[in-house]
Design an enzyme around this catalytic site. Structure first.
Site, short mmCIF file in Angstrom:
data_model
loop_
_atom_site.label_atom_id
_atom_site.label_comp_id
_atom_site.label_asym_id
_atom_site.label_seq_id
_atom_site.Cartn_x
_atom_site.Cartn_y
_atom_site.Cartn_z
N ASP A 144 0.70 -1.25 -0.18
CA ASP A 144 0.06 -0.08 -0.01
C ASP A 144 0.99 1.18 0.04
O ASP A 144 0.48 2.27 0.64
CB ASP A 144 -0.94 -0.13 1.16
N ASP B 60 2.35 2.29 8.06
CA ASP B 60 1.02 1.49 7.44
C ASP B 60 1.50 0.11 6.65
O ASP B 60 1.14 0.21 5.68
CB ASP B 60 0.34 2.49 6.57
N1 LIG Z 1 4.25 6.05 14.00
C1 LIG Z 1 3.48 7.38 13.32
N2 LIG Z 1 4.13 8.43 13.74
C2 LIG Z 1 3.57 9.63 12.95
N3 LIG Z 1 2.48 9.67 12.59
C3 LIG Z 1 1.78 8.49 11.97
C4 LIG Z 1 2.44 7.27 12.72
N4 LIG Z 1 1.50 6.50 12.19
C5 LIG Z 1 0.38 6.99 11.56
N5 LIG Z 1 0.89 8.25 11.39
C6 LIG Z 1 0.14 9.29 10.78
O1 LIG Z 1 -1.46 8.89 10.76
C7 LIG Z 1 -1.92 8.61 9.23
C8 LIG Z 1 -2.65 7.36 9.03
O2 LIG Z 1 -1.94 6.41 9.48
P1 LIG Z 1 -1.96 4.88 8.69
O3 LIG Z 1 -1.57 5.11 7.20
O4 LIG Z 1 -1.44 3.74 9.56
O5 LIG Z 1 -3.57 4.40 8.91
P2 LIG Z 1 -4.78 4.77 7.74
O6 LIG Z 1 -4.20 4.82 6.50
O7 LIG Z 1 -5.71 5.53 8.25
O8 LIG Z 1 -5.14 3.28 8.06
P3 LIG Z 1 -5.17 1.77 7.07
O9 LIG Z 1 -4.79 2.27 5.65
O10 LIG Z 1 -4.63 0.85 7.72
O11 LIG Z 1 -6.74 1.57 7.13
C9 LIG Z 1 -0.50 8.62 8.63
O12 LIG Z 1 -0.60 8.92 7.24
C10 LIG Z 1 0.33 9.51 9.51
O13 LIG Z 1 0.12 10.64 9.07
MG LIG Z 2 -2.18 4.76 5.46
#
Ligand SMILES: Nc1ncnc2c1ncn2[C@@H]1O[C@H](COP(=O)(O)OP(=O)(O)OP(=O)(O)O)[C@@H](O)[C@H]1O
Ligand SMILES: [Mg+2]
Length: 245
Positions: A177, A194
């Site tokens: 992804d 992610d």
């Molecule tokens: N460890 C981290 N440190 C800082 N920011 C983070 C971190 N993890 C996630 N984020 C922030 O949160 C946002 C969303 O996180 P993530 O991409 O993991 O989840 P998602 O896309 O909402 O979920 P998914 O695709 O798994 O349904 C990221 O784009 C980033 O901006």
């Molecule tokens: Mg994401």
């Protein structure tokens, strides 16, 4: 299920279901953090919060999957290809909990391989606690590549290729992804996040996922003046020469 009576958590009653609140309380009792502080991202599948760990004076990230709203059919369609989860049943909670567990396992594998990804701290059902990428002291999270284009795209790209090659060759994973939304620009270096869709290189859909990741990267970095092609990038990541079809 017993209702939450603790005053401190009453504010969350309208935000989370009782099951989630109980898990959050459990994580605080285990001292992974003291309180959720602010929402960083409200996604389709998961909500991300910063959380304060008072004793250590640092912020952490808490990723909470939406038990009712997330698309577990889509999750199932991905995870069923992963040899680690061949026996999985198409049952909402089992799929979501496995999905979350897989994300943590992927992050750990990637870190072990030397990849720059956030360190997972613990998980509880549908909740992951991990290190915050950014300023841990203030809770300011690093921006996504989408918002923070690299100052030196070529150097950023070269570093990213190294990370992806470690991921493929050492962790034996493809991200699945990869986009400018799932790469953070932390002090002009890529941090891949992610990893919920990441799959072993021998999964039946791994090549398809890798090719999609590569297309996204070629498109993004092409727009930023980096000359590369899907073929060249794939070769760099996998170390394999493309067979003639
Ligand atoms: N460890 C981290 N440190 C800082 N920011 C983070 C971190 N993890 C996630 N984020 C922030 O949160 C946002 C969303 O996180 P993530 O991409 O993991 O989840 P998602 O896309 O909402 O979920 P998914 O695709 O798994 O349904 C990221 O784009 C980033 O901006
Ligand atoms: Mg994401």
């Amino acid at each position: 299920m017993a209702r939450i009576t603790h005053e401190r958590w009453k504010v969350f009653e309208n935000v989370f279901d009782q099951f989630t609140i109980k898990d959050i309380i459990k994580l605080t009792k285990q001292q992974h953090f003291d309180n959720l502080v602010s929402p960083i991202s409200i996604g389709k599948e998961a909500n991300i919060f910063s959380a304060i760990h008072r004793e250590q004076s640092i912020y952490r990230i808490v990723k909470i999957y939406r038990l009712e709203a997330c698309n577990f059919n889509k999750m199932y369609d991905y995870i069923k290809h992963d040899p680690r989860y061949f026996n999985i049943k198409k049952q909402r909670r089992q799929v979501i909990f496995s999905w979350v567990q897989r994300e943590v396992r992927n992050l750990m594998k990637a870190r072990k391989a030397g990849c720059r990804v956030p360190m997972p701290i613990t998980l509880q059902h549908h909740i992951i606690v991990m290190k915050l990428i950014g300023n841990e002291k203030t809770g300011a999270a690093a921006q996504r590549l989408k918002q923070a284009s690299p100052k030196d795209p070529q150097a950023f790209f070269d570093d990213l290729v190294k990370q992806l090659s470690l991921l493929y060759k050492k962790a034996k994973l493809v991200h699945g992804d990869l986009s400018e939304y799932n790469i953070l620009n932390y002090k002009e270096k890529p941090v891949i996040i992610d990893m919920s869709q990441s799959s072993p290189v021998d999964a039946s859909n791994a090549e398809e996922l890798l090719d999609r990741d590569i297309r996204n990267m070629v498109k993004y970095f092409g727009k930023h003046g980096v000359k590369t092609s899907a073929k060249e990038l794939k070769q760099k990541i996998t170390g394999k020469k493309e067979r003639k079809k």
